[in-house]
Design a protein around this motif. Structure first.
Motif, PDB file in Angstrom:
ATOM      1  N   ASP A 160       0.824  -1.218   0.000  1.00 41.13           N
ATOM      2  CA  ASP A 160       0.000   0.000   0.000  1.00 41.13           C
ATOM      3  C   ASP A 160       0.851   1.257   0.000  1.00 41.13           C
ATOM      4  N   LEU A 161       1.518   1.510  -1.083  1.00 44.30           N
ATOM      5  CA  LEU A 161       2.370   2.698  -1.166  1.00 44.30           C
ATOM      6  C   LEU A 161       1.937   3.520  -2.373  1.00 44.30           C
ATOM      7  N   ASP A 162       2.242   4.833  -2.319  1.00 44.44           N
ATOM      8  CA  ASP A 162       1.795   5.699  -3.419  1.00 44.44           C
ATOM      9  C   ASP A 162       2.670   5.583  -4.648  1.00 44.44           C
ATOM     10  N   SER A 163       3.961   5.263  -4.427  1.00 46.67           N
ATOM     11  CA  SER A 163       4.835   5.198  -5.612  1.00 46.67           C
ATOM     12  C   SER A 163       5.905   4.137  -5.419  1.00 46.67           C
ATOM     13  N   ASP A 164       6.568   3.798  -6.527  1.00 44.03           N
ATOM     14  CA  ASP A 164       7.636   2.798  -6.482  1.00 44.03           C
ATOM     15  C   ASP A 164       8.880   3.319  -5.778  1.00 44.03           C
ATOM     16  N   ASP A 165       8.921   4.634  -5.521  1.00 43.31           N
ATOM     17  CA  ASP A 165      10.091   5.207  -4.852  1.00 43.31           C
ATOM     18  C   ASP A 165       9.822   5.549  -3.382  1.00 43.31           C
ATOM     19  N   GLU A 166       8.615   5.242  -2.901  1.00 41.56           N
ATOM     20  CA  GLU A 166       8.307   5.541  -1.494  1.00 41.56           C
ATOM     21  C   GLU A 166       8.964   4.494  -0.591  1.00 41.56           C
ATOM     22  N   PRO A 167       9.757   4.962   0.392  1.00 42.08           N
ATOM     23  CA  PRO A 167      10.464   3.992   1.240  1.00 42.08           C
ATOM     24  C   PRO A 167       9.519   3.250   2.181  1.00 42.08           C
ATOM     25  N   PHE A 168       9.850   2.007   2.464  1.00 37.47           N
ATOM     26  CA  PHE A 168       9.134   1.241   3.493  1.00 37.47           C
ATOM     27  C   PHE A 168      10.159   0.493   4.336  1.00 37.47           C
ATOM     28  N   GLU A 169       9.745   0.164   5.575  1.00 42.61           N
ATOM     29  CA  GLU A 169      10.645  -0.576   6.477  1.00 42.61           C
ATOM     30  C   GLU A 169      10.512  -2.071   6.247  1.00 42.61           C
ATOM     31  N   VAL A 170      11.617  -2.780   6.373  1.00 41.39           N
ATOM     32  CA  VAL A 170      11.571  -4.239   6.247  1.00 41.39           C
ATOM     33  C   VAL A 170      11.290  -4.826   7.629  1.00 41.39           C
ATOM     34  N   PRO A 171      10.180  -5.554   7.790  1.00 39.35           N
ATOM     35  CA  PRO A 171       9.866  -6.145   9.106  1.00 39.35           C
ATOM     36  C   PRO A 171      11.039  -6.984   9.632  1.00 39.35           C
ATOM     37  N   SER A 172      11.293  -6.888  10.911  1.00 36.30           N
ATOM     38  CA  SER A 172      12.407  -7.568  11.605  1.00 36.30           C
ATOM     39  C   SER A 172      13.761  -6.922  11.327  1.00 36.30           C
ATOM     40  N   PHE A 173      13.832  -6.060  10.332  1.00 32.82           N
ATOM     41  CA  PHE A 173      15.091  -5.352  10.012  1.00 32.82           C
ATOM     42  C   PHE A 173      14.745  -3.872   9.807  1.00 32.82           C
ATOM     43  N   GLU A 174      14.198  -3.239  10.866  1.00 37.37           N
ATOM     44  CA  GLU A 174      13.572  -1.922  10.708  1.00 37.37           C
ATOM     45  C   GLU A 174      14.532  -0.844  10.212  1.00 37.37           C
ATOM     46  N   TRP A 175      15.841  -1.042  10.418  1.00 40.42           N
ATOM     47  CA  TRP A 175      16.790  -0.024   9.960  1.00 40.42           C
ATOM     48  C   TRP A 175      16.946  -0.049   8.425  1.00 40.42           C
ATOM     49  N   ILE A 176      16.424  -1.083   7.808  1.00 37.98           N
ATOM     50  CA  ILE A 176      16.540  -1.163   6.348  1.00 37.98           C
ATOM     51  C   ILE A 176      15.310  -0.551   5.699  1.00 37.98           C
ATOM     52  N   LYS A 177      15.549   0.501   4.911  1.00 39.98           N
ATOM     53  CA  LYS A 177      14.451   1.137   4.171  1.00 39.98           C
ATOM     54  C   LYS A 177      14.639   0.813   2.699  1.00 39.98           C
ATOM     55  N   LEU A 178      13.627   0.205   2.138  1.00 42.01           N
ATOM     56  CA  LEU A 178      13.675  -0.143   0.718  1.00 42.01           C
ATOM     57  C   LEU A 178      12.550   0.564  -0.022  1.00 42.01           C
ATOM     58  N   THR A 179      12.596   0.482  -1.333  1.00 41.35           N
ATOM     59  CA  THR A 179      11.472   0.948  -2.149  1.00 41.35           C
ATOM     60  C   THR A 179      11.082  -0.210  -3.071  1.00 41.35           C
ATOM     61  N   ARG A 180       9.897  -0.091  -3.664  1.00 37.81           N
ATOM     62  CA  ARG A 180       9.501  -1.158  -4.606  1.00 37.81           C
ATOM     63  C   ARG A 180      10.495  -1.255  -5.750  1.00 37.81           C
TER      64      ARG A 180
END
Ligand code: UDP
Length: 445
Positions: A160-180
């Protein structure tokens, strides 16, 4: 030790250079332990394998590659020879037709104690099971990429993100922010489906029914991701790398390739060089090639650029303009020889996992510019998790898209001469040392 020396291990890599090379290195490691090694491949891939292992006792079995596969040009049996990577699926699916010959050849070998199969050759699982041979799987990926993609596919934090470049947190590894955009389709899709997705699921099932994962990595590089995998997922993963360290020290040939001679000259002049290469199968547009050329030219650093993409006409006149300061190579090179050369102090790389490991082992920091597959995750790992490299991003800040020459120039200078370059150079030396220790007798690998 007796049972080890009596045993034979069969290796079966997928037909691409990035998959075959770590298998060849694994072959050396096993031979060194007194194990008999047989490598299965197909006729067009055989000469590369036979040449690479010519100084060893490994045996090579050629299995006929299926003929008249729709979409595949005749004689093409590896990804680097595909007219386009969009033909990956026809190629990999064609390998299923090898199964009867594979089983026949396997049955005819004596003392097979184990099969190490490429993760892309999932169909070998059924054969191994049928013949009662344990199957281990080598994907040639890092634990970081394997674990993070598995967690994202299962927990779906990217849906559920607005764009492919919007960062999200990786569960269990919250310091990692990825995008689609750090993922390829189908991983990035909210509802993954289609033939590629089905292929991936098939390989996943075959892997989970196998006896273990052999990982080209080392514990100290990514302990959290290895431990997480082994706690949460199957089968158990074992780090045995970096496998590139299993290769013998290179004997200097009588005639060094002209580009290595050029590196020698630069070293004698007290110069430093950035090595630029994007692996064995990257597809780069001619517009982007031109932009890389301008960026390198304006950066005023010495460079050795290996480029075999289509669209090389975009570089007309370029070599002349940068003569003395830059070399463009259009042939296959011994990448490790280049990375190990004392003059080379930076690597602009697509972050194929082999290239990342080879750069770390040579203590050369990376300018990460991923193109496809899991390379975007590797680039995150390089720049954000390990701190052994800097990142090249599109102007929009996206991890995908066209990169302008101004940015290429800026980042090349930063890596070669800047403060951040200094930091990552220091870090890669520490991690390169840890890699060496991991592969020593008694080391973690
Ligand atoms: N390689 C090489 N010479 C070349 C191109 C590639 O030796 O001209 C080797 C490189 O050292 C690495 C492998 O091919 O071992 C490429 O694997 P990687 O995972 O880096 O990228 P891929 O080609 O799979 O995208």
């Amino acid at each position: 030790m007796d049972s080890v020396s009596a045993s034979r291990i069969v290796l079966f890599p997928f037909m691409s250079k990035g998959h075959i090379i770590p298998f060849l290195q694994l072959a050396r490691l096993l031979l060194h332990r007194g194990i008999t090694v047989t490598i299965f491949t197909t006729p067009a891939n055989s000469p590369f394998i036979r040449h690479s292992l010519a100084d060893t006792d490994a045996s090579v079995v050629d299995l006929p590659f299926p003929q008249n596969v729709p979409g595949l040009p005749a004689g093409v049996e590896s990804t680097d020879r595909l007219p386009s990577m969009s033909l990956f699926l026809p190629l990999v699916n064609a390998t299923k037709l090898i199964q009867p010959d594979f089983e026949h050849a396997l049955q005819n070998l004596s003392g097979v104690s184990c099969l190490v199969s490429d993760g892309f050759l999932g169909w070998t699982q059924k054969s191994a099971e049928k013949l009662g041979i344990p199957r281990l799987v080598l994907f040639g990926m890092s634990n970081y990429s394997a674990t993070v993609s598995r967690v994202v596919v299962l927990d779906r934090p990217h849906v559920d993100l607005d764009s492919d470049d919007e960062p999200f947190e990786v569960p269990s590894f919250e310091w990692i922010k990825l995008t689609r955009n750090d993922f390829e389709s189908p991983f990035k899709d909210p509802e993954p489906k289609g033939p590629l997705f089905e292929f991936i699921i098939e390989q996943g099932i075959a892997t989970s029914k196998s006896q273990g994962l052999v990982v080209n990595s080392f514990y100290e590089l990514e302990p959290l991701f290895l431990e997480y995998w082994n706690r949460e997922f199957d089968p158990k993963a074992w780090c045995v790398g970096p496998l590139c360290m299993a290769e013998p020290p290179r004997v200097e040939p009588l005639m060094k390739p002209i580009w290595v001679q050029w590196l020698d000259t630069k070293l004698a002049e007290g110069g430093t060089v950035i090595y630029v290469a994007f692996g064995s199968q990257a597809e780069i547009s001619s517009e982007q090639l031109q932009e890389i050329a301008i960026g390198l030219e304006k950066s005023e650093v010495n460079f050795l650029w290996v480029v075999r993409s289509k669209g090389l006409e975009a570089l007309e006149g370029f070599e002349e303009r940068v003569k003395g300061r830059g070399v463009v190579v259009k042939e296959w090179v011994e990448q490790r020889e280049i990375l190990d050369h004392e003059s080379v102090i930076g690597f602009m790389s697509h972050c194929g996992w082999n290239s990342v490991l080879e750069s770390i082992c040579a203590c050369v920091p990376i300018l990460a510019w991923p193109m496809m597959a899991e390379q975007h995750l590797n680039a995150r790992m390089v720049a954000e998790e390990l701190g052994v490299g800097l990142r090249i991003l599109a102007e929009s800040g996206s991890v995908r898209g066209f990169v302008k020459w101004e940015n290429i120039e800026k980042m090349v200078r930063e890596l070669m001469e800047g403060g951040k370059g200094k930091e990552v150079r220091k870090k890669v030396k520490e991690i390169g040392e840890a890699a060496r220790r991991a592969m020593e007798e008694g080391g973690s690998s």
